[in-house]
Enzyme design. Structure first.
Site, mmCIF file in Angstrom:
data_model
loop_
_atom_site.group_PDB
_atom_site.id
_atom_site.type_symbol
_atom_site.label_atom_id
_atom_site.label_comp_id
_atom_site.label_asym_id
_atom_site.label_seq_id
_atom_site.Cartn_x
_atom_site.Cartn_y
_atom_site.Cartn_z
ATOM 1 N N ASP A 1 -2.297 -11.300 0.509
ATOM 2 C CA ASP A 1 -2.167 -11.426 -0.945
ATOM 3 C C ASP A 1 -1.339 -12.684 -1.234
ATOM 4 O O ASP A 1 -0.214 -12.602 -1.734
ATOM 5 C CB ASP A 1 -1.482 -10.178 -1.516
ATOM 6 C CG ASP A 1 -2.288 -8.925 -1.241
ATOM 7 O OD1 ASP A 1 -3.341 -8.766 -1.856
ATOM 8 O OD2 ASP A 1 -1.878 -8.118 -0.383
ATOM 9 N N GLN B 1 -0.568 -2.395 -12.508
ATOM 10 C CA GLN B 1 -1.244 -3.548 -11.922
ATOM 11 C C GLN B 1 -2.736 -3.315 -11.713
ATOM 12 O O GLN B 1 -3.423 -4.149 -11.144
ATOM 13 C CB GLN B 1 -0.567 -3.968 -10.617
ATOM 14 C CG GLN B 1 -0.730 -3.013 -9.448
ATOM 15 C CD GLN B 1 0.131 -3.458 -8.277
ATOM 16 O OE1 GLN B 1 1.331 -3.292 -8.279
ATOM 17 N NE2 GLN B 1 -0.479 -4.059 -7.261
ATOM 18 N N GLY C 1 2.826 -9.658 2.639
ATOM 19 C CA GLY C 1 1.794 -10.206 3.512
ATOM 20 C C GLY C 1 1.082 -11.391 2.861
ATOM 21 O O GLY C 1 0.920 -11.451 1.640
ATOM 22 N N LEU D 1 -0.744 3.192 4.497
ATOM 23 C CA LEU D 1 -0.170 2.190 5.390
ATOM 24 C C LEU D 1 -1.071 1.886 6.585
ATOM 25 O O LEU D 1 -1.735 2.773 7.113
ATOM 26 C CB LEU D 1 1.195 2.676 5.898
ATOM 27 C CG LEU D 1 2.226 2.959 4.802
ATOM 28 C CD1 LEU D 1 3.542 3.403 5.421
ATOM 29 C CD2 LEU D 1 2.452 1.746 3.906
ATOM 30 N N HIS D 2 -1.073 0.625 6.979
ATOM 31 C CA HIS D 2 -1.832 0.194 8.151
ATOM 32 C C HIS D 2 -0.962 -0.789 8.944
ATOM 33 O O HIS D 2 0.188 -1.049 8.564
ATOM 34 C CB HIS D 2 -3.158 -0.439 7.719
ATOM 35 C CG HIS D 2 -3.012 -1.489 6.659
ATOM 36 N ND1 HIS D 2 -2.337 -2.669 6.876
ATOM 37 C CD2 HIS D 2 -3.420 -1.526 5.372
ATOM 38 C CE1 HIS D 2 -2.358 -3.393 5.781
ATOM 39 N NE2 HIS D 2 -3.000 -2.719 4.839
ATOM 40 N N ARG E 1 -7.678 -0.836 1.120
ATOM 41 C CA ARG E 1 -9.002 -0.642 0.531
ATOM 42 C C ARG E 1 -10.088 -0.462 1.585
ATOM 43 O O ARG E 1 -11.161 0.065 1.271
ATOM 44 C CB ARG E 1 -9.375 -1.827 -0.358
ATOM 45 C CG ARG E 1 -8.569 -1.874 -1.623
ATOM 46 C CD ARG E 1 -8.765 -3.176 -2.362
ATOM 47 N NE ARG E 1 -7.756 -3.316 -3.389
ATOM 48 C CZ ARG E 1 -7.878 -2.886 -4.638
ATOM 49 N NH1 ARG E 1 -8.992 -2.314 -5.014
ATOM 50 N NH2 ARG E 1 -6.910 -3.019 -5.496
ATOM 51 N N HIS F 1 1.168 -3.382 7.154
ATOM 52 C CA HIS F 1 2.457 -2.937 6.615
ATOM 53 C C HIS F 1 3.487 -2.798 7.746
ATOM 54 O O HIS F 1 4.658 -3.128 7.576
ATOM 55 C CB HIS F 1 2.315 -1.566 5.936
ATOM 56 C CG HIS F 1 1.432 -1.576 4.727
ATOM 57 N ND1 HIS F 1 0.189 -0.979 4.709
ATOM 58 C CD2 HIS F 1 1.617 -2.105 3.495
ATOM 59 C CE1 HIS F 1 -0.343 -1.137 3.512
ATOM 60 N NE2 HIS F 1 0.482 -1.817 2.760
ATOM 61 N N MET G 1 2.115 0.186 -1.660
ATOM 62 C CA MET G 1 1.489 1.237 -2.465
ATOM 63 C C MET G 1 0.921 2.316 -1.534
ATOM 64 O O MET G 1 0.037 3.070 -1.915
ATOM 65 C CB MET G 1 0.392 0.651 -3.353
ATOM 66 C CG MET G 1 0.966 -0.342 -4.355
ATOM 67 S SD MET G 1 -0.043 -0.572 -5.824
ATOM 68 C CE MET G 1 -1.529 -1.209 -5.105
ATOM 69 N N GLN H 1 -0.141 -13.292 -4.769
ATOM 70 C CA GLN H 1 0.963 -12.378 -5.113
ATOM 71 C C GLN H 1 2.283 -12.913 -4.540
ATOM 72 O O GLN H 1 3.319 -12.912 -5.213
ATOM 73 C CB GLN H 1 0.652 -10.992 -4.549
ATOM 74 C CG GLN H 1 1.821 -10.035 -4.551
ATOM 75 C CD GLN H 1 1.407 -8.628 -4.159
ATOM 76 O OE1 GLN H 1 0.870 -7.899 -4.967
ATOM 77 N NE2 GLN H 1 1.656 -8.236 -2.915
HETATM 78 O O1 PAF Z 1 0.855 -5.525 -2.422
HETATM 79 C C1 PAF Z 1 1.073 -4.397 -2.863
HETATM 80 O O2 PAF Z 1 0.885 -3.384 -2.186
HETATM 81 C C2 PAF Z 1 1.555 -4.253 -4.301
HETATM 82 O O3 PAF Z 1 1.006 -5.221 -5.111
HETATM 83 C C3 PAF Z 1 3.096 -4.230 -4.416
HETATM 84 C C4 PAF Z 1 3.698 -5.555 -3.969
HETATM 85 C C5 PAF Z 1 3.663 -3.106 -3.579
HETATM 86 C C6 PAF Z 1 3.500 -4.018 -5.872
HETATM 87 O O4 PAF Z 1 3.044 -2.799 -6.355
#
Ligand code: PAF
Length: 278
Positions: free
Chosen positions: A150, A61, A147, A33-34, A187, A37, A30, A153
């Protein structure tokens, strides 16, 4: 690095790679970037012939409109950061490419989403599963990189691709941290100076708690002490602080199977999450 904004352009590109017999890795993001990523990009480059980074701030989300409004948007600097890294395509779809008029489908993964962030952020994982399913299909990826920060996720996405027969291998990558131990997160950009000094207490507390549990301190007592330690460090409210099994995220009552200590807590109006294996 090509910047593509439509599904049609992306499809033309992936078809030509496929025609040449090349494999495709995708790093969904999203933005903002750091180094975390970038480690996913490096993992993708090592594994696949072609690398796509997607950047889409997915409104579905975010269960809190304020959180969505405040989410950092740094598209230009993100693109500059990625350019020299050997990324083939940066895919920047507009909202109508992802959710055109009349869009009516939602992917919902049961079980794993009942706990942790699923319980405290209703609808969050439906939004994640839906957008990730779309991104995997749109990019035609052989591999997708996520990563472990999360971790829930990651497990939700793994379950989803298995259940929906999406032929993408999901690759989990270690959490990248500041020297202080703070897990890198987009964040963190929203934390003030004082909060940035307090935030490393989260990882320090997780580490100390893992040691206490391994040393036989008892799971419940050690986790309770961790909650007190976080509060003393000025971190809270705590959404959750729990030891759960990696496989199904059910509560871990012993260490007979791999488990992780998970935390979500608020600091300076920002919700931070982290987890460590026990
Ligand atoms: O982890 C994230 O940045 C988001 O949840 C993702 C996987 C890009 C989905 O929008």
């Amino acid at each position: 690095m090509k910047i593509l904004r439509t599904k049609a352009e992306l499809r033309a590109q992936t078809r030509s790679w496929r025609g040449a017999g090349e494999s495709i890795g995708v790093v969904p993001t999203m933005g903002a970037l750091h180094e975390g990523h970038l480690s996913l990009v490096n993992a993708a480059r090592a594994r696949a012939d072609r690398v796509i980074v997607t950047l889409f701030v997915n409104p579905r989300q975010f269960n809190n409109p304020d959180d969505l409004a405040k989410y950092p948007r740094t598209e230009e600097s993100d693109s500059r950061i990625l350019d020299p890294l050997g990324v083939d395509v940066l895919y920047l779809p507009d909202l109508d490419q992802m959710y055109p008029e009349g869009f009516a489908t939602s992917v919902s993964v049961e079980g794993l989403t009942a706990y942790l962030c699923g319980a405290t952020r209703p609808g969050h994982f439906d939004g994640v599963a839906t957008v990730v399913a779309k991104l995997l299909l749109q990019t035609d990826a052989d591999f997708a990189f996520f990563g472990e920060k999360d971790f829930q996720q990651l497990q939700v996405v793994r379950r989803m691709v298995m259940d929906l027969d999406i032929p993408t291998e999901i690759v989990g990558c270690s959490t990248i941290r500041e020297d202080s131990g703070l897990a890198l997160s987009s964040r963190n950009l929203r934390l003030g100076e004082d909060a940035l000094a307090q935030a490393p207490a989260i990882y320090a507390t997780l580490g100390a708690t893992v040691t206490a549990i391994r040393d036989g301190g008892g799971i419940d007592a050690s986790v309770r002490a961790a909650g007190d330690r976080l509060k003393q460090a000025g971190i809270g409210p705590i959404d959750y602080l729990e030891l759960r099994r990696e496989s199904d995220l059910a509560r871990a009552t012993d260490l007979s199977t791999p488990a992780r200590l998970f935390v979500a807590a608020w600091l300076d109006g920002v919700r931070l999450i982290d987890n460590v294996p026990v």
